[in-house]
Design an enzyme around this catalytic site. Structure first.
Site, mmCIF file in Angstrom:
data_model
loop_
_atom_site.group_PDB
_atom_site.id
_atom_site.type_symbol
_atom_site.label_atom_id
_atom_site.label_comp_id
_atom_site.label_asym_id
_atom_site.label_seq_id
_atom_site.Cartn_x
_atom_site.Cartn_y
_atom_site.Cartn_z
ATOM 1 N N GLN A 1 2.061 30.821 14.653
ATOM 2 C CA GLN A 1 1.520 30.479 15.975
ATOM 3 C C GLN A 1 0.032 30.165 15.916
ATOM 4 O O GLN A 1 -0.537 29.688 16.882
ATOM 5 C CB GLN A 1 1.737 31.647 16.947
ATOM 6 C CG GLN A 1 3.190 31.896 17.293
ATOM 7 C CD GLN A 1 3.359 33.053 18.259
ATOM 8 O OE1 GLN A 1 2.543 33.979 18.289
ATOM 9 N NE2 GLN A 1 4.418 33.022 19.037
ATOM 10 N N ARG B 1 -5.109 7.931 2.993
ATOM 11 C CA ARG B 1 -3.845 7.680 2.289
ATOM 12 C C ARG B 1 -3.438 8.854 1.410
ATOM 13 O O ARG B 1 -2.295 8.935 0.969
ATOM 14 C CB ARG B 1 -3.980 6.452 1.377
ATOM 15 C CG ARG B 1 -4.098 5.136 2.098
ATOM 16 C CD ARG B 1 -3.913 3.993 1.102
ATOM 17 N NE ARG B 1 -4.125 2.709 1.727
ATOM 18 C CZ ARG B 1 -3.207 2.045 2.439
ATOM 19 N NH1 ARG B 1 -2.018 2.590 2.605
ATOM 20 N NH2 ARG B 1 -3.478 0.876 2.971
ATOM 21 N N HIS C 1 -10.057 5.695 1.793
ATOM 22 C CA HIS C 1 -8.737 5.979 1.226
ATOM 23 C C HIS C 1 -8.345 7.445 1.276
ATOM 24 O O HIS C 1 -7.219 7.788 0.883
ATOM 25 C CB HIS C 1 -8.662 5.447 -0.202
ATOM 26 C CG HIS C 1 -8.445 3.967 -0.254
ATOM 27 N ND1 HIS C 1 -9.450 3.067 -0.005
ATOM 28 C CD2 HIS C 1 -7.324 3.226 -0.470
ATOM 29 C CE1 HIS C 1 -8.969 1.842 -0.096
ATOM 30 N NE2 HIS C 1 -7.684 1.901 -0.370
ATOM 31 N N ASP D 1 -0.750 2.621 8.949
ATOM 32 C CA ASP D 1 -1.336 2.005 10.151
ATOM 33 C C ASP D 1 -0.415 2.025 11.362
ATOM 34 O O ASP D 1 -0.857 1.756 12.472
ATOM 35 C CB ASP D 1 -1.717 0.548 9.857
ATOM 36 C CG ASP D 1 -2.850 0.435 8.853
ATOM 37 O OD1 ASP D 1 -3.627 1.391 8.730
ATOM 38 O OD2 ASP D 1 -2.939 -0.611 8.180
ATOM 39 N N GLY E 1 0.823 -1.206 0.000
ATOM 40 C CA GLY E 1 0.000 0.000 0.000
ATOM 41 C C GLY E 1 0.854 1.252 0.000
ATOM 42 O O GLY E 1 1.960 1.259 0.535
#
Length: 737
Positions: free
Chosen positions: A617, A304, A301, A169, A28
């Site tokens: 900030q 990802r 997804h 993961d 992946g």
């Protein structure tokens, strides 16, 4: 800074000449993989090796041909900020067969490749190790089939493997963080923050499913970072009857005027019988038992995708450089290793030790040994779980210890993202320890004016994701208010103080430059006299130079930088980024540097400048800041409790020792409580910075990846360590994650 006895590698005597290194991404995709590929290519070329891309992972290695291409310095330009993997990734059934690996070996030998950098998960790395073990036998077969010459067996006798874990993961044992995890947390928290506003408007309950088929790290840390009401993960299934407990908590929170509920579920969440717990089951449960308007969101997804975070770019860049160093130092007897992160250091661990421990976690879960599974995940995961339980589930008043201690919390110095998460954590842990907690508004100045009040558990609900300082903070030092502060401490019988504070955006700009040809941006960052933001921001954004106070520079350095950048832009279409810390030099100002680059770059590039100012900030805190603030503050409050108990005698607290006033921070791989009086010799009080800064060792990486010849301190590298199953509690560095 480097110690006098540091082992250093110089461009002149570190040589990869005659070596060929190939880099591939497998399994992946994960944000940050491109930063790792870029670092491997540039470090490999820097030391004189040939470097190759293997496109489409192991499939490309098996197919060969155009899938294996030599890389150039320019071929990895402008990929640092790109998500996914530009060289492609594919799962390959053929590589799992002996015939497939034979083809792969033939293709590598044809290019003279005997060094592999594999970026992927445990399956990809296990396959690489098997390939390495079979290598000599595969070459013998190729000779027998007449595909390679007999002398090739001796010439290419050993295949060297170094792995980097790319997985959102964070499911690989042996490293505090894997490439892509922090970026995935950014995606999750962005969605959660957005959902919380609509949920609040309509008094809704949201059930969010995040990735993590076998590992609950993303669910657990995102729950910590957003203050979720409930979290379900595969490593620690809820006890029987959890449905009633969850509904009771949701109902109690609504009764306490909370207008929304957030439940986070890992896709692999299970119950005590290893049966899946789905988002639809939870939604139907809440609707049936409570009648709450409940919605389900499955992130999928999207986790990802997107631009990699600064953390992932820096992590991947460091790992990529370390991987090349490991390949240069390996021998035929060196086992395949994986480059990992421990605290703030890169370390090398035996690949198969890490893989075997990762597989042990799944085995423990399958056999319902869930506490063992949590322990095997590592100290970071274990601490995350303990902290979440401590902060999310309030004990009944009858179960709280009675300490009779009053503890005050205040913010000092400039506001910083994550302060509110730290305050929330301190308040709730303090209440759990039985203390009466007080909040001080507006720092020491507010303390002197009596701006102090008791604060309860519910008062800090929803603070985790908010930027700035909700308590208010000022730079006022305590010295001129010391008498009045003492009065207030006596009046409210304050036994301890927990102080959160300081010493009392480059990427989007570079993307803007990418839309044009040959443009250089000069960016001024904050930091006082500390060059951390400029240096690490420069590494994350792929800067060409970063000027800081800690590393003095003169007009000759500026001229050399301009000439270097000009030469690079003449040979290829490039964008330039130069950072300057606000106090790096009183004469070589941002305007001066801008004018110098503008004048000297005429005809080659044009220049722009930008002073980022206080926008640095502002905004919501990142997942890292929320998590770090939460856990480090919890640890600090537990230390305060311990010290109060130790020093309580005859109805009073007697705390006169050095360790009655400590600073908590990370040093190398450990979180350390250091007495403030000991910091005197280690601090430059005039410029408000430490005399030694660990991150200065990262600056050569930025220069190397920008094509400068420089020395690189590797005093912390080169040793193959072993996986540690149980780190001593006090040396736990993983709280940083």
């Amino acid at each position: 800074m480097a110690q006098p006895d540091s082992k250093k590698i110089f461009f002149e005597n570190l040589s990869g000449a005659g070596k060929a290194i190939a880099v591939l991404t497998s399994g992946g995709d994960a944000q940050g993989m491109n930063a790792a590929v870029r670092a491997v290519v540039r470090m490999g070329l820097y030391v004189g090796a040939k470097v190759y891309f293997i496109h489409e992972g192991y499939q490309g290695m098996v197919d060969g041909g155009e899938n294996i291409k030599e890389a150039s310095w320019e071929s990895v330009s402008s990929m640092l900020q790109v998500g996914g993997t530009v060289i492609g990734s594919a799962r390959c059934k053929e590589f799992r067969t002996h015939e497939g690996r034979l083809k792969a070996a033939h293709n590598l030998v044809q290019h003279g490749i005997t060094n592999l950098c594999v970026i992927g998960g445990d399956g990809s790395l296990t396959g690489a190790n098997l390939f390495r073990e079979e290598w000599s036998g595969l070459l013998t077969e190729l000779v027998e089939q007449g595909l390679i010459e007999a002398d090739a067996v001796q010439k290419y006798s050993a295949l060297h493997i170094v792995g980097m874990v790319g997985s959102i993961d964070n499911d690989f044992c042996g490293t505090d963080m894997t490439i892509g995890t922090d970026s995935a947390l950014h995606r999750i928290i962005e969605v959660v923050d957005a959902i919380m506003t609509t949920a609040q408007s309509h008094q809704r309950t949201f059930v969010l499913e995040v990735m993590g088929r076998h590992c609950g790290y993303l669910a657990l840390v995102s729950a910590l970072a957003c203050g979720a009401d409930w979290v379900l993960i595969p490593e620690m299934p809820p006890e029987d009857g959890w449905e009633d407990k969850m509904c009771q908590k949701l109902s109690a929170n609504r009764a306490g005027m909370k207008r929304l509920n957030i439940i986070i579920v890992a896709e692999g969440a299970i119950d005590q019988n290893n049966m899946p717990i789905t988002t639809d089951y939870i939604k139907n449960l809440v609707v049936k038992c409570l009648g709450f308007d409940t919605r389900v969101t499955i992130l999928g997804h999207v986790q990802r995708g997107g631009t990699p975070s600064a953390f992932d770019r820096i992590l991947a860049s460091r790992m990529g450089v370390e991987a090349v160093l490991a390949l240069l130092e390996t021998t035929a007897n060196t086992p395949a290793c994986v480059v990992s992160l421990c605290g703030n250091q890169s370390v090398r661990l035996p690949l198969m030790e890490c893989v075997q421990m990762t597989q042990e976690v799944q085995k423990a879960m399958d056999e319902k040994r869930f506490e063992e599974a949590v322990r095997l995940r590592g100290r970071s995961f274990e601490n995350n779980l303990k902290t979440y339980k401590l902060l999310a589930h309030r004990k009944p008043e009858s179960e709280l210890p009675v300490s009779n201690f009053n503890v005050a919390v205040l913010n000092v110095g400039a506001p910083a993202a994550g302060m509110n998460a730290a305050v929330r954590s301190a308040i709730r842990v303090g209440i759990s320890e039985g203390h009466k907690m007080f909040a001080v508004s507006d720092g020491f100045e507010g303390f002197s004016k009596g701006q102090i009040k008791e604060i309860k558990w519910a008062d800090v609900g929803g603070w985790t994701g908010q930027g700035g300082s909700l308590l208010g903070t000022k730079r006022t030092l305590p010295a001129k208010h010391i008498d009045k502060i003492a009065e207030q401490m006596q009046k409210h019988n304050i036994n301890a103080l927990l102080i959160v504070g300081g010493f009392e955006t480059c990427d989007r700009i570079k993307q803007s430059a990418s839309g044009t040809k040959r443009r250089v941006f000069i960016i001024e960052t904050m930091g006082g006299y500390c060059g951390y933001l400029a240096s690490v921001g420069g590494l994350a954004a792929g800067a060409d130079a970063a000027y800081i106070y800690e590393e003095p520079f003169d007009i000759r350095d500026l001229q050399a930088n301009v000439e270097h950048l000009t030469e690079k832009m003449k040979t290829s279409i490039q964008r330039g980024l130069v950072l300057r810390n606000e106090n790096s030099n009183e004469n070589y100002t941002t305007d001066f540097i801008y004018q110098l680059y503008s004048e000297e770059g005429k005809g080659v590039f044009d220049s722009r400048k930008n002073v980022l100012g206080h926008m640095q900030q502002g905004g919501a805190p990142s997942p890292f800041d929320r998590n770090f603030g939460t856990k480090i503050s919890a640890k600090a409050m537990q230390w305060v409790t311990k010290k109060l108990v130790e020093t309580f005698r005859h109805g009073r607290v007697f705390a006169n020792g050095e360790d009655s006033c400590c600073l908590l921070g990370m040093r190398r791989r450990a979180l350390v409580f250091q007495p403030v009086v000991q910091l005197k010799d280690q601090t430059d009080f005039v410029h408000r910075i430490p005399k030694e800064q660990w991150w200065l060792k990262l600056r050569p990486l930025m220069k190397i990846l920008a094509k400068y010849k420089t020395s690189y301190d590797v005093s912390d590298s080169g040793q193959l360590e072993h996986v540690v199953r149980n780190r001593p509690k006090e040396s736990d560095a993983s709280v940083a994650m």
